[in-house]
Design an enzyme around this catalytic site. Sequence first.
Site, PDB file in Angstrom:
ATOM      1  N   LYS A   2     -18.536   4.847 108.030  1.00 34.91           N
ATOM      2  CA  LYS A   2     -18.966   4.741 109.434  1.00 34.91           C
ATOM      3  C   LYS A   2     -18.230   5.775 110.286  1.00 34.91           C
ATOM      4  CE  LYS A   2     -15.498   1.129 110.153  1.00 34.91           C
ATOM      5  NZ  LYS A   2     -15.260  -0.331 110.242  1.00 34.91           N
ATOM      6  N   ARG A  52     -15.551 -11.771 115.721  1.00 33.06           N
ATOM      7  CA  ARG A  52     -16.084 -10.487 116.190  1.00 33.06           C
ATOM      8  C   ARG A  52     -17.556 -10.375 115.812  1.00 33.06           C
ATOM      9  NH1 ARG A  52     -13.889  -4.696 113.968  1.00 33.06           N
ATOM     10  NH2 ARG A  52     -14.894  -5.521 112.106  1.00 33.06           N
ATOM     11  N   TYR A  79       1.531  23.262 132.589  1.00 33.67           N
ATOM     12  CA  TYR A  79       1.233  22.446 133.778  1.00 33.67           C
ATOM     13  C   TYR A  79       2.444  21.644 134.229  1.00 33.67           C
ATOM     14  CZ  TYR A  79      -3.811  23.242 133.552  1.00 33.67           C
ATOM     15  OH  TYR A  79      -5.057  23.800 133.566  1.00 33.67           O
ATOM     16  N   MET A 118      -6.081  20.964 128.004  1.00 36.32           N
ATOM     17  CA  MET A 118      -7.382  20.631 127.403  1.00 36.32           C
ATOM     18  C   MET A 118      -7.630  21.418 126.116  1.00 36.32           C
ATOM     19  SD  MET A 118     -11.203  20.878 129.048  1.00 36.32           S
ATOM     20  CE  MET A 118     -10.829  19.826 130.448  1.00 36.32           C
TER      21      MET A 118
HETATM   22  C1  LIG Z   1     -14.321  -0.645 109.214  1.00 36.90           C
HETATM   23  C2  LIG Z   1     -14.609  -1.762 108.287  1.00 36.90           C
HETATM   24  C3  LIG Z   1     -14.176  -1.717 106.956  1.00 36.90           C
HETATM   25  C4  LIG Z   1     -13.206  -0.683 106.446  1.00 36.90           C
HETATM   26  O1  LIG Z   1     -11.929  -1.014 106.931  1.00 36.90           O
HETATM   27  P1  LIG Z   1     -10.620  -0.165 106.577  1.00 36.90           P
HETATM   28  O2  LIG Z   1      -9.529  -0.903 107.230  1.00 36.90           O
HETATM   29  O3  LIG Z   1     -10.846   1.175 107.196  1.00 36.90           O
HETATM   30  O4  LIG Z   1     -10.523  -0.089 105.110  1.00 36.90           O
HETATM   31  C5  LIG Z   1     -14.613  -2.705 106.089  1.00 36.90           C
HETATM   32  N1  LIG Z   1     -15.411  -3.707 106.521  1.00 36.90           N
HETATM   33  C6  LIG Z   1     -15.821  -3.798 107.806  1.00 36.90           C
HETATM   34  C7  LIG Z   1     -16.668  -4.944 108.226  1.00 36.90           C
HETATM   35  C8  LIG Z   1     -15.419  -2.852 108.737  1.00 36.90           C
HETATM   36  O5  LIG Z   1     -15.808  -2.967 110.012  1.00 36.90           O
END
Ligand SMILES: *Cc1c(COP(=O)(O)O)cnc(C)c1O
Length: 365
Positions: free
Chosen positions: A57, A148, A262, A312
């Site tokens: 992701k 969640r 800055y 930046m």
């Molecule tokens: C992001 C996520 C993972 C991976 O988690 P890591 O801590 O990066 O290994 C696995 N399962 C779900 C549901 C997640 O949201």
Amino acid sequence: MLANLAANSKVAKTLDDGIGKSHAACMGLVIDLPAIAANWNALAARAPGARAAAVVKADAYGLGADRVAPALYAAGARDFFVALASEGRAIRPLLPDDAQIFVLSGHMEGADLSGLIPVLNSPEQFFRDRALRPKGPFGIQLDSGMNRLGLEAGEWAAIRTEALAAGPALVMSHLACADEPDHPANAQQLAAFRVMTEGVTAPRSLAATGGILLGPEYHFDLVRPGIGLYGGQPYTDARPVVLLALPVIQMREVKPGESVGYGYAWVAQRVSRVATVAAGYADGLARALAREGGLKLWAGDIAVPVIGRISMDLITVDVTDLPDVPATLEVLNPRQGVDDLAALSGTIGYEILTSLGRRYERTWL
Ligand SMILES: *Cc1c(COP(=O)(O)O)cnc(C)c1O
């Protein structure tokens, strides 16, 4: 704006060694795909009773899902997780048909899920999905305590018979505190997941990277490592994955009493040589990194301090003590990883990785 100057011979040298061993001067962001594959294999070996998936992701935690997902498929991964259907559609054409791509946000209204497997999170998503994709593959996410995503126990009880009859590809939940092995939530969530999935014959999954390290009772049928593939905590044995080398644009000498950057925030105490390098907070190197004056860049084995404020597009470095100033200075390398930066700016390695800017020249080994 970061110059495309990657010297092919030096990148090739890095390829031979892997970034864990190389001292070659590379330009930009170098992503070591063999190291990601090695981390995947090593985490898979920690859960020998389970299939190892790969979480890609957020563009594979900022490292390029279009490169990372095929590399992990080649390493043996067949199950991939993304957050959004759009992320899944982007990698679907890059993976053979036997790769399963799970979408953690589930079945959102109007989503195009062709070729993807939504992980359904609520009764509403379940009924929407069954109405619109009665034969389509799906997974189920249960809430075991994190509050969640996922069905709560009562919601699950209400649809469980119907859902299991439809043959889910996966029944999963997620741990909230797996990076703290002694946290009591781990055992509580494990017990809750066990109760909710008793008698379920579909593949079950609970563990991400942290859960893999908690031990075999957390592994079930499929594990879902993300951060551990990309060299971040809590998987301390990971091979380093990223090298980030910033080109030096300009060198100057400043006299005692002169200031840099800055707010005139840094004042020279001695005759100093200052290098200005091409990256800043717009590239994911937050101003907070230099807050306490703790950020260093690296010239080979030698660390040199960042001085003044991060702006930046630019960072200034005191290179007075370097015998030679190389063409690039490294901010991420095997000596200074994403978790070291995270400690300086009060965040986690995940956020450093996913913030890495789009302007870096990127090279995938
Ligand atoms: C992001 C996520 C993972 C991976 O988690 P890591 O801590 O990066 O290994 C696995 N399962 C779900 C549901 C997640 O949201």
